[in-house]
Write an enzyme that holds these catalytic residues in place. Sequence first.
Site, PDB file in Angstrom:
ATOM      1  N   LYS A  69       0.855  -1.197   0.000  1.00  0.00           N
ATOM      2  CA  LYS A  69       0.000   0.000   0.000  1.00  0.00           C
ATOM      3  C   LYS A  69       0.882   1.234   0.000  1.00  0.00           C
ATOM      4  O   LYS A  69       1.858   1.310   0.756  1.00  0.00           O
ATOM      5  CB  LYS A  69      -0.867  -0.027   1.267  1.00  0.00           C
ATOM      6  CG  LYS A  69      -1.858   1.104   1.385  1.00  0.00           C
ATOM      7  CD  LYS A  69      -3.211   0.743   0.799  1.00  0.00           C
ATOM      8  CE  LYS A  69      -4.145   1.929   0.673  1.00  0.00           C
ATOM      9  NZ  LYS A  69      -3.868   2.761  -0.533  1.00  0.00           N
ATOM     10  N   LYS A  93       5.330   2.075   8.377  1.00  0.00           N
ATOM     11  CA  LYS A  93       4.157   2.856   8.810  1.00  0.00           C
ATOM     12  C   LYS A  93       2.923   1.956   9.005  1.00  0.00           C
ATOM     13  O   LYS A  93       2.194   2.078   9.991  1.00  0.00           O
ATOM     14  CB  LYS A  93       3.863   3.909   7.734  1.00  0.00           C
ATOM     15  CG  LYS A  93       2.871   4.969   8.121  1.00  0.00           C
ATOM     16  CD  LYS A  93       2.573   5.915   6.943  1.00  0.00           C
ATOM     17  CE  LYS A  93       3.809   6.577   6.368  1.00  0.00           C
ATOM     18  NZ  LYS A  93       3.481   7.563   5.307  1.00  0.00           N
ATOM     19  N   LYS A 105       5.050   1.979  -3.124  1.00  0.00           N
ATOM     20  CA  LYS A 105       5.015   3.387  -3.542  1.00  0.00           C
ATOM     21  C   LYS A 105       5.261   3.440  -5.037  1.00  0.00           C
ATOM     22  O   LYS A 105       5.853   2.515  -5.612  1.00  0.00           O
ATOM     23  CB  LYS A 105       6.106   4.187  -2.822  1.00  0.00           C
ATOM     24  CG  LYS A 105       5.812   5.672  -2.729  1.00  0.00           C
ATOM     25  CD  LYS A 105       4.916   6.003  -1.527  1.00  0.00           C
ATOM     26  CE  LYS A 105       4.681   7.483  -1.367  1.00  0.00           C
ATOM     27  NZ  LYS A 105       4.197   7.814  -0.024  1.00  0.00           N
ATOM     28  N   THR A 189      -4.429  12.827   6.484  1.00  0.00           N
ATOM     29  CA  THR A 189      -2.999  12.852   6.811  1.00  0.00           C
ATOM     30  C   THR A 189      -2.753  13.900   7.898  1.00  0.00           C
ATOM     31  O   THR A 189      -2.123  13.633   8.931  1.00  0.00           O
ATOM     32  CB  THR A 189      -2.172  13.178   5.552  1.00  0.00           C
ATOM     33  OG1 THR A 189      -2.496  12.212   4.549  1.00  0.00           O
ATOM     34  CG2 THR A 189      -0.686  13.166   5.833  1.00  0.00           C
ATOM     35  N   ASN A 220      -1.850  19.356   0.351  1.00  0.00           N
ATOM     36  CA  ASN A 220      -2.890  18.614   1.072  1.00  0.00           C
ATOM     37  C   ASN A 220      -2.586  18.562   2.569  1.00  0.00           C
ATOM     38  O   ASN A 220      -3.399  18.990   3.398  1.00  0.00           O
ATOM     39  CB  ASN A 220      -3.013  17.208   0.472  1.00  0.00           C
ATOM     40  CG  ASN A 220      -3.938  16.318   1.286  1.00  0.00           C
ATOM     41  OD1 ASN A 220      -3.545  15.817   2.340  1.00  0.00           O
ATOM     42  ND2 ASN A 220      -5.162  16.149   0.844  1.00  0.00           N
ATOM     43  N   SER A 349      -7.192   5.547   4.171  1.00  0.00           N
ATOM     44  CA  SER A 349      -7.176   4.763   2.928  1.00  0.00           C
ATOM     45  C   SER A 349      -7.603   3.318   3.217  1.00  0.00           C
ATOM     46  O   SER A 349      -8.340   2.701   2.441  1.00  0.00           O
ATOM     47  CB  SER A 349      -5.776   4.752   2.315  1.00  0.00           C
ATOM     48  OG  SER A 349      -5.568   5.886   1.519  1.00  0.00           O
TER      49      SER A 349
HETATM   50  N1  LIG Z   1      -1.244  13.010   0.585  1.00  0.00           N
HETATM   51  C1  LIG Z   1      -1.152  12.069   1.512  1.00  0.00           C
HETATM   52  O1  LIG Z   1      -2.118  11.353   1.793  1.00  0.00           O
HETATM   53  C2  LIG Z   1       0.112  11.856   2.274  1.00  0.00           C
HETATM   54  C3  LIG Z   1       1.226  12.654   2.070  1.00  0.00           C
HETATM   55  N2  LIG Z   1       2.334  12.452   2.842  1.00  0.00           N
HETATM   56  C4  LIG Z   1       3.540  13.233   2.644  1.00  0.00           C
HETATM   57  O2  LIG Z   1       3.268  14.605   2.909  1.00  0.00           O
HETATM   58  C5  LIG Z   1       4.141  15.414   2.117  1.00  0.00           C
HETATM   59  C6  LIG Z   1       3.286  16.387   1.327  1.00  0.00           C
HETATM   60  O3  LIG Z   1       2.359  15.657   0.547  1.00  0.00           O
HETATM   61  P1  LIG Z   1       1.007  16.298   0.030  1.00  0.00           P
HETATM   62  O4  LIG Z   1       0.572  17.375   0.952  1.00  0.00           O
HETATM   63  O5  LIG Z   1       0.104  15.197  -0.273  1.00  0.00           O
HETATM   64  O6  LIG Z   1       1.504  16.924  -1.344  1.00  0.00           O
HETATM   65  P2  LIG Z   1       0.883  18.135  -2.166  1.00  0.00           P
HETATM   66  O7  LIG Z   1       1.309  17.909  -3.559  1.00  0.00           O
HETATM   67  O8  LIG Z   1      -0.554  18.290  -1.901  1.00  0.00           O
HETATM   68  O9  LIG Z   1       1.644  19.396  -1.551  1.00  0.00           O
HETATM   69  C7  LIG Z   1       3.021  19.522  -1.570  1.00  0.00           C
HETATM   70  C8  LIG Z   1       3.357  20.925  -1.119  1.00  0.00           C
HETATM   71  O10 LIG Z   1       4.753  21.032  -0.887  1.00  0.00           O
HETATM   72  C9  LIG Z   1       5.207  22.227  -1.512  1.00  0.00           C
HETATM   73  N3  LIG Z   1       6.626  22.105  -1.784  1.00  0.00           N
HETATM   74  C10 LIG Z   1       7.246  21.368  -2.715  1.00  0.00           C
HETATM   75  N4  LIG Z   1       8.566  21.540  -2.632  1.00  0.00           N
HETATM   76  C11 LIG Z   1       8.769  22.414  -1.615  1.00  0.00           C
HETATM   77  C12 LIG Z   1       9.906  22.994  -1.016  1.00  0.00           C
HETATM   78  N5  LIG Z   1      11.132  22.701  -1.456  1.00  0.00           N
HETATM   79  N6  LIG Z   1       9.740  23.831   0.028  1.00  0.00           N
HETATM   80  C13 LIG Z   1       8.502  24.138   0.489  1.00  0.00           C
HETATM   81  N7  LIG Z   1       7.395  23.599  -0.030  1.00  0.00           N
HETATM   82  C14 LIG Z   1       7.527  22.774  -1.067  1.00  0.00           C
HETATM   83  C15 LIG Z   1       4.355  22.369  -2.743  1.00  0.00           C
HETATM   84  O11 LIG Z   1       4.371  23.691  -3.242  1.00  0.00           O
HETATM   85  C16 LIG Z   1       2.999  21.983  -2.149  1.00  0.00           C
HETATM   86  O12 LIG Z   1       2.447  23.099  -1.480  1.00  0.00           O
HETATM   87  C17 LIG Z   1       4.966  14.448   1.271  1.00  0.00           C
HETATM   88  O13 LIG Z   1       6.152  14.140   1.944  1.00  0.00           O
HETATM   89  C18 LIG Z   1       4.074  13.211   1.215  1.00  0.00           C
HETATM   90  O14 LIG Z   1       4.809  12.038   0.932  1.00  0.00           O
HETATM   91  C19 LIG Z   1       2.362  11.539   3.860  1.00  0.00           C
HETATM   92  C20 LIG Z   1       1.285  10.761   4.107  1.00  0.00           C
HETATM   93  C21 LIG Z   1       0.098  10.783   3.291  1.00  0.00           C
HETATM   94  O1  LIG Z   2      -3.077   6.456   1.547  1.00  0.00           O
HETATM   95  C1  LIG Z   2      -2.249   5.629   1.249  1.00  0.00           C
HETATM   96  O2  LIG Z   2      -2.485   4.489   0.952  1.00  0.00           O
HETATM   97  C2  LIG Z   2      -0.777   5.971   1.230  1.00  0.00           C
HETATM   98  C3  LIG Z   2      -0.438   7.364   1.606  1.00  0.00           C
HETATM   99  C4  LIG Z   2       1.031   7.555   1.449  1.00  0.00           C
HETATM  100  O3  LIG Z   2       1.552   7.455   0.365  1.00  0.00           O
HETATM  101  C5  LIG Z   2       1.859   7.821   2.618  1.00  0.00           C
HETATM  102  O4  LIG Z   2       1.418   7.591   3.742  1.00  0.00           O
HETATM  103  O5  LIG Z   2       3.000   8.236   2.428  1.00  0.00           O
END
Ligand SMILES: NC(=O)C1=CN([C@@H]2O[C@H](COP(=O)(O)OP(=O)(O)OC[C@H]3O[C@@H](n4cnc5c(N)ncnc54)[C@H](O)[C@@H]3O)[C@@H](O)[C@H]2O)C=CC1
Ligand SMILES: O=C(O)CCC(=O)C(=O)O
Length: 420
Positions: A69, A93, A105, A189, A220, A349
Amino acid sequence: MPNPNILDAALTRLDEAARHVQIDSDVLEKLKYPRETMKVRLLIRMDDGSRKSFLAWRCRYDDTRGPTKGGIRFHPASTAEEVETLAFWMTVKCAVTNLPYGGGKGAVQVDPKSLSKAELERLSRAYVQAFAGIIGPDRDIPAPDVYTNAMIMGWMADEYASIQGEAAPAVITGKPIALGGSVGREDATARGGFYLTCHLTERLGLPPEGLRVAVQGFGNAGQHVARLFRSIGAKIVAVSDSGGAVHAASGLDLDALLAAKAAGRSVVQADHGGKAIPPEELIAVDCDVVAPSAMEDMIHDGNAASVRARVVLELANGPITPEGDRILADKGVVVLPDILANAGGVTVSYFEWVQNRQGFYWTLDEVQSRLKTIIETEGDAVWAIAEDKGVTLRTAAYIHALGRLAAAIEAHGTQQFFAS
Ligand SMILES: NC(=O)C1=CN([C@@H]2O[C@H](COP(=O)(O)OP(=O)(O)OC[C@H]3O[C@@H](n4cnc5c(N)ncnc54)[C@H](O)[C@@H]3O)[C@@H](O)[C@H]2O)C=CC1
Ligand SMILES: O=C(O)CCC(=O)C(=O)O
């Protein structure tokens, strides 16, 4: 580009945990390498009629505890090493939160902002066409990650259903509600990290009121965590995205920041009520909680000493290097580790997958209260291990996961994994 040795660095956390518990060396050997990583080149038609190709991967790191996953990332700097490391973190995790999953992933090396919506849809569908044989509701279940979202998951689920000739919503999570997505997945998250911080407030020595929060990455995870902390009266004193960073000691105008992002603008272009600061200063602003919510390795040996927060809430995966961890620990900064702090996303999820399989959908209250129970229960367990063994919360979370992974690896029987 991510550090090419990112997996080796990640595995040092496993070795550190193994020093505090008795673990069969076979178990560690099994967790050191991904089970399989498939690499393809996706060729799609662009709107101008030309064709362009993009590298893409899907890694199934370990499936001892169940189907693999983990999300799919669309990012120009993605590499095979990064995908495998993210899949390793998913393995750990899912064990920390006791979900019946292994870790996987995926990624496409692309700047999605350079594509039109139609090109993005073709790329998303091409990804599923390429990996249809490796994913599946009982095999490997993708979800959103950086620069992917519910709309993309919807296209991917639709493509998979076309290939299979039948609906199979449980193949992918984080879908739009209209296609079998779960209520509560969108902010899950951030909500998991928020529940964890609130549950531990007193133990973390955080002020019960007037909390000041800084958020690095305003997508997000970052936007929702800012909104959730504001709902309990916290001030959001700094935020950043890939376009820059803004700061106001008295609190930024969060609604203006959210509106700017909804309109496709950077936080620096919002009427935010603060001043722009160099992005690298975000982690050093005076606050109680800093929440790295963007990319890996953002806090490292070169800047960890500048962190002024009492607590680092790791919503991103791997935002602190092992050297960064040591500096923060020496300073007495408490790190709420990614494999627990951002596990709300995969937990909901899992709820989505369960609902898809039973064809019976839950209310928002049911989703959120089940999430809260899991995060608080596993948070308490990790805290107790940290106290008992005198280790950081990260090492404690790895110890907690390692116990579950070892039990499953041993229960399968070693002959399956290690030919004699
Ligand atoms: N979406 C999910 O369900 C999950 C996400 N994560 C982790 O959370 C983190 C963010 O993911 P999301 O919020 O989903 O992505 P997203 O694509 O929604 O947002 C990413 C954000 O990071 C910013 N960003 C990119 N590079 C940057 C930098 N160098 N400095 C400052 N900001 C920067 C972007 O502009 C954007 O605002 C990642 O590490 C992801 O793996 C972890 C668990 C679950
Ligand atoms: O929602 C999921 O299955 C995975 C989310 C994810 O990629 C993460 O936790 O880094």
